[in-house]
Design an enzyme around this catalytic site. Structure first.
Site, PDB file in Angstrom:
ATOM      1  N   GLU A  99      45.531  58.385  43.575  1.00 40.24           N
ATOM      2  CA  GLU A  99      45.348  57.483  44.721  1.00 40.24           C
ATOM      3  C   GLU A  99      46.652  57.121  45.421  1.00 40.24           C
ATOM      4  O   GLU A  99      46.651  56.888  46.616  1.00 40.24           O
ATOM      5  CB  GLU A  99      44.531  56.246  44.359  1.00 40.24           C
ATOM      6  N   HIS A 125      35.972  73.448  26.586  1.00 34.91           N
ATOM      7  CA  HIS A 125      34.712  73.742  27.278  1.00 34.91           C
ATOM      8  C   HIS A 125      34.940  74.022  28.755  1.00 34.91           C
ATOM      9  O   HIS A 125      34.007  73.970  29.548  1.00 34.91           O
ATOM     10  CB  HIS A 125      33.727  72.589  27.089  1.00 34.91           C
ATOM     11  N   TRP A 157      44.404  29.746  44.667  1.00 30.03           N
ATOM     12  CA  TRP A 157      43.675  30.900  44.146  1.00 30.03           C
ATOM     13  C   TRP A 157      42.865  30.337  43.000  1.00 30.03           C
ATOM     14  O   TRP A 157      43.391  30.031  41.935  1.00 30.03           O
ATOM     15  CB  TRP A 157      44.656  31.973  43.663  1.00 30.03           C
ATOM     16  N   LYS A 200      41.465  47.989  49.733  1.00 35.55           N
ATOM     17  CA  LYS A 200      41.549  47.220  48.491  1.00 35.55           C
ATOM     18  C   LYS A 200      40.158  46.859  47.986  1.00 35.55           C
ATOM     19  O   LYS A 200      39.891  46.874  46.801  1.00 35.55           O
ATOM     20  CB  LYS A 200      42.388  45.955  48.731  1.00 35.55           C
ATOM     21  N   GLU A 254      42.012  56.702  33.925  1.00 38.08           N
ATOM     22  CA  GLU A 254      42.709  55.698  34.729  1.00 38.08           C
ATOM     23  C   GLU A 254      44.097  56.203  35.141  1.00 38.08           C
ATOM     24  O   GLU A 254      44.522  56.021  36.285  1.00 38.08           O
ATOM     25  CB  GLU A 254      42.789  54.381  33.934  1.00 38.08           C
ATOM     26  N   LYS A 294      45.257  56.664  38.994  1.00 40.04           N
ATOM     27  CA  LYS A 294      46.463  56.016  39.571  1.00 40.04           C
ATOM     28  C   LYS A 294      47.305  57.062  40.283  1.00 40.04           C
ATOM     29  O   LYS A 294      47.784  56.840  41.394  1.00 40.04           O
ATOM     30  CB  LYS A 294      47.322  55.360  38.485  1.00 40.04           C
ATOM     31  N   CYS A 325      48.660  30.200  42.265  1.00 42.86           N
ATOM     32  CA  CYS A 325      48.543  29.431  43.502  1.00 42.86           C
ATOM     33  C   CYS A 325      49.953  29.264  44.045  1.00 42.86           C
ATOM     34  O   CYS A 325      50.924  29.590  43.378  1.00 42.86           O
ATOM     35  CB  CYS A 325      47.976  28.051  43.243  1.00 42.86           C
ATOM     36  N   ASN A 337      49.863  24.601  39.833  1.00 38.31           N
ATOM     37  CA  ASN A 337      49.611  26.026  39.631  1.00 38.31           C
ATOM     38  C   ASN A 337      49.624  26.255  38.134  1.00 38.31           C
ATOM     39  O   ASN A 337      50.587  25.883  37.464  1.00 38.31           O
ATOM     40  CB  ASN A 337      50.727  26.835  40.316  1.00 38.31           C
ATOM     41  N   GLY A 338      48.559  26.839  37.609  1.00 36.84           N
ATOM     42  CA  GLY A 338      48.489  27.072  36.167  1.00 36.84           C
ATOM     43  C   GLY A 338      47.096  26.757  35.667  1.00 36.84           C
ATOM     44  O   GLY A 338      46.155  26.642  36.461  1.00 36.84           O
ATOM     45  N   ARG A 370      50.012  34.382  47.217  1.00 32.05           N
ATOM     46  CA  ARG A 370      49.698  33.879  45.876  1.00 32.05           C
ATOM     47  C   ARG A 370      48.269  33.335  45.779  1.00 32.05           C
ATOM     48  O   ARG A 370      47.790  33.001  44.689  1.00 32.05           O
ATOM     49  CB  ARG A 370      50.664  32.751  45.493  1.00 32.05           C
TER      50      ARG A 370
HETATM   51  O1  M6R Z   1      37.225  45.088  43.344  1.00 25.98           O
HETATM   52  P1  M6R Z   1      36.626  46.070  42.397  1.00 25.98           P
HETATM   53  O2  M6R Z   1      37.224  45.982  41.032  1.00 25.98           O
HETATM   54  O3  M6R Z   1      35.150  46.022  42.343  1.00 25.98           O
HETATM   55  O4  M6R Z   1      37.039  47.490  42.987  1.00 25.98           O
HETATM   56  C1  M6R Z   1      36.583  48.672  42.400  1.00 25.98           C
HETATM   57  C2  M6R Z   1      37.367  49.855  42.889  1.00 25.98           C
HETATM   58  O5  M6R Z   1      37.248  49.982  44.271  1.00 25.98           O
HETATM   59  C3  M6R Z   1      38.854  49.743  42.528  1.00 25.98           C
HETATM   60  O6  M6R Z   1      39.030  49.572  41.150  1.00 25.98           O
HETATM   61  C4  M6R Z   1      39.615  51.003  42.973  1.00 25.98           C
HETATM   62  O7  M6R Z   1      39.204  52.099  42.208  1.00 25.98           O
HETATM   63  C5  M6R Z   1      41.126  50.782  42.879  1.00 25.98           C
HETATM   64  N1  M6R Z   1      41.757  51.209  44.079  1.00 25.98           N
HETATM   65  C6  M6R Z   1      41.759  51.561  41.810  1.00 25.98           C
HETATM   66  O8  M6R Z   1      43.135  51.392  41.738  1.00 25.98           O
END
Ligand code: M6R
Length: 612
Positions: free
Chosen positions: A492, A508, A75, A607, A485, A489, A2, A101-102, A27
């Site tokens: 994207e 395979h 938050w 996002k 993952e 990363k 927060c 905050n905490g 925050r």
């Molecule tokens: O908010 P969510 O965790 O449900 O979002 C899921 C995906 O859209 C999210 O993890 C996306 O793959 C990210 N951009 C990955 O870095």
């Protein structure tokens, strides 16, 4: 996470507080509030939603001449984002207010005790306990009362306190949550972060854990919470501009969030486990032991990075709680003929809590009678509202589109959840759980110690490899999802084609791709599939592939096979996903940077994906 601001001086209070809160809005932004002394009382105005809602609510108070006050942007961690749960919180009289905050870990017993003693609570927050606790010890000296009250408190806090009887001063205190004080001529500021102070001063003092400050217009006193001794703290000069300050001096939110992972992991397990006795406490799961024992299936439901967290969770839940686990891509799950009933447990995993496919999947599972316990970072989001219970990750807001700290916090929450299921089902005893919890307890420190070295490695790697256009990531067992993952990363944020593969699947098909133009990132912990993984690395090598490995320090054999090796410490095998993920985040970050990509807002991505 927060944001707190506080001011004592000669300026009109509302513009200072609102300006500070705006600069801290990153925050948290689900509700906000301010308080200031007025006519022998304390005036408090709070509002649900973003800051502009609070600004509107303050329209009638613009003329206040007060020059002391506290503000907070929230938050949520305990209690939904509502006006009642917004800070500042007050004691029974309404004349003492607190912003915080905490997380107060022992808030529940404290609250029960204070209620018995006659205190009336008006919110669901852990913070309100602080206001009543200070009230309990308050006679005529606020400083003494705060010192005394904090002795009863377990957990993390940065807090600001204001009392109508001593309206010329504010009290600040800190333990494990950030708080910085700003100094200028006849005025003092407090804030969770530097951006709130920068328009007014660059002279700051960082409060350390276990310190309390008394702020007045012309003076500042800092004392130790242990023994009340006055401390002589160094005043520092900040050199950042406002843009840098918002990101705490980091170039991007993503990098800041990568570096926040020790805290995000710690905040997620804080107060939920007793490593010594081997107990996991998740009161948010209101399923009886009988129901947990009758479960016939667990479904982990998610998209993107959250799905990868689910894939890791499958190994833990199956191994420890002895339950069959399916990990479902929500966008596929929602269109299938599902075999779920009242003996299944569905666990939607989502950072935002608003992902359309995950939400749709949740609704279908619910209709079929499944219990729903979500794992989520945003309190009060739609997914949490529609779940039977939520285990919140306490990562704080994640601004970078590429999920980093949300992922490792999700891993933390699932790790605890898996152990909790095992505990309730009796498939692990407390001594076995204790070992696993002690391992998790060490992770924030281990990560903290290594971050800088991993970052250096990532930047050297990026120098050499940023021009390549294809990467293959390989892992086995728990590292297979981490390979996925790592590849996600990279693609994207750098727009490089990258594939994650289960290393055993290589022969395979994907082995045909291997040549000098496709670096292979191999994840090689020293676990029960180590030899298999090393064979895969040999196969790549013998086809003239370039091997970038992430392996355990001192593994000379692997080092010899690798063109470049990032070393990680040896931890218990179940903890490797935490350790192997973070170097890959940094590699993706540095490569994207070298390619001049917009790291925080990559093209075509949002996002939170709230449409299908
Ligand atoms: O908010 P969510 O965790 O449900 O979002 C899921 C995906 O859209 C999210 O993890 C996306 O793959 C990210 N951009 C990955 O870095």
């Amino acid at each position: 996470m927060c944001g707190i601001v506080g001011y004592v001086g000669h300026r009109r209070i509302l513009p200072v507080l609102l300006d500070g809160l705006k600069r801290l809005e990153y925050r948290g932004y689900d509700s906000a509030g301010v308080a200031w002394p007025e006519n022998g009382d304390v005036k408090r105005v709070r509002a649900k939603g973003k800051l502009n809602v609070l600004e509107d609510a303050l329209e009638d108070f613009r003329s206040t001449k007060s020059s002391v006050g506290l503000g907070h942007t929230r938050w949520a961690t305990h209690g939904r984002p509502t006006e009642e749960n917004a800070h500042p919180h007050c004691d029974c009289t309404g004349r003492l207010v607190v912003v915080h905050n905490g997380i107060i870990e022992n808030y529940f017993p404290l609250r029960e005790q204070l209620k018995e003693e006659g205190h009336t609570f008006r919110s669901d927050t852990d913070t309100e306990v602080l206001a009543h606790l200070i009230e309990k010890y308050l006679e005529d000296d606020l400083e003494k009362a705060v010192m005394r009250a904090l002795k009863d408190v377990e957990g993390a806090y940065a807090l600001g306190v204001l009392w109508a009887e001593q309206p010329e001063m504010l009290i600040a205190a800190r333990k494990q949550s950030p708080l910085v004080l700003g100094l200028s001529e006849n005025e003092c500021f407090m804030a969770s972060d530097i951006p709130a102070l920068l328009p007014y001063t660059k002279r700051v003092i960082f409060l350390d854990d276990g310190e309390l400050a008394v702020l007045k217009a012309g003076s500042l006193k800092i004392v130790s919470l242990d023994d009340g001794k006055i401390l002589d703290k160094e005043v520092q000069e900040i050199k950042w501009d406002a843009g840098m300050a918002e990101k705490a001096g980091y170039k991007h939110f993503m990098l800041k969030e990568i570096y926040e992972q020790p805290d995000a992991i710690l905040n997620t397990f804080r107060g939920r486990m007793e490593p010594e006795t081997g107990k996991v406490e998740l009161p948010e799961i209101e399923l009886s032991t009988d129901v947990i024992r009758r479960l016939n299936k667990v479904v982990l439901l998610a998209c993107g990075t959250s799905w990868h967290a689910g894939l890791v969770g499958k190994y833990w839940i199956e191994k420890w709680a002895r339950l069959p686990v399916e990990v479902e891509l929500a966008s596929e799950f929602r269109y299938r003929d599902l075999l779920l009933d009242e003996n299944s447990l569905t666990i939607p995993i989502s950072q935002s809590g608003e992902t359309a496919d995950t939400l749709a999947g949740l609704r279908i599972a619910k209709e079929l009678g499944s219990s729903i316990i979500s794992i989520c970072n945003v309190v009060g989001s739609t997914i949490t509202r529609e779940s039977d219970g939520t285990v919140y990750t306490h990562a704080g807001p994640e601004i970078g589109v590429a999920s980093t700290k949300a992922f490792t916090s999700q891993l933390t929450a699932i790790y605890l959840l898996a152990l909790y299921l095992a505990q309730q089902r009796g498939t692990l005893d407390h001594s076995q759980i204790s070992v696993k919890l002690k391992g998790l307890l060490d992770i924030p420190r281990i990560v903290q110690d290594r971050l800088k070295a991993w970052h250096n490695d990532a930047s050297s790697l990026a120098d050499e490899f940023y021009t390549y256009s294809d990467f293959l990531y390989l892992g086995r067992h728990l590292q297979f999802p981490i390979a996925l993952e790592g590849a996600l990363k990279l693609k994207e944020i750098s727009y490089i084609h990258a594939e994650g593969y289960a290393a055993g699947e290589m022969k395979h098909g994907p082995i045909a791709l291997i040549d000098r133009n496709m670096p292979v990132v191999a994840l090689v912990p020293q676990d029960h599939v180590y030899e298999k993984m090393v064979s895969n690395v040999e196969e790549v090598k013998s086809r003239r592939g370039i091997v970038i490995s992430v392996g355990v320090e001192g593994d000379e054999g692997l080092q010899r096979l690798s063109h470049f090796m990032v070393s990680v410490p040896k931890v218990a095998p179940e903890l490797n996903p935490f350790i192997f993920t973070i170097p890959l985040q940094l590699v993706a970050y540095e490569i994207a940077l070298a390619r001049g990509c917009d790291v925080d807002q990559p093209r075509n991505l949002a996002k939170s994906v709230t449409v299908e």
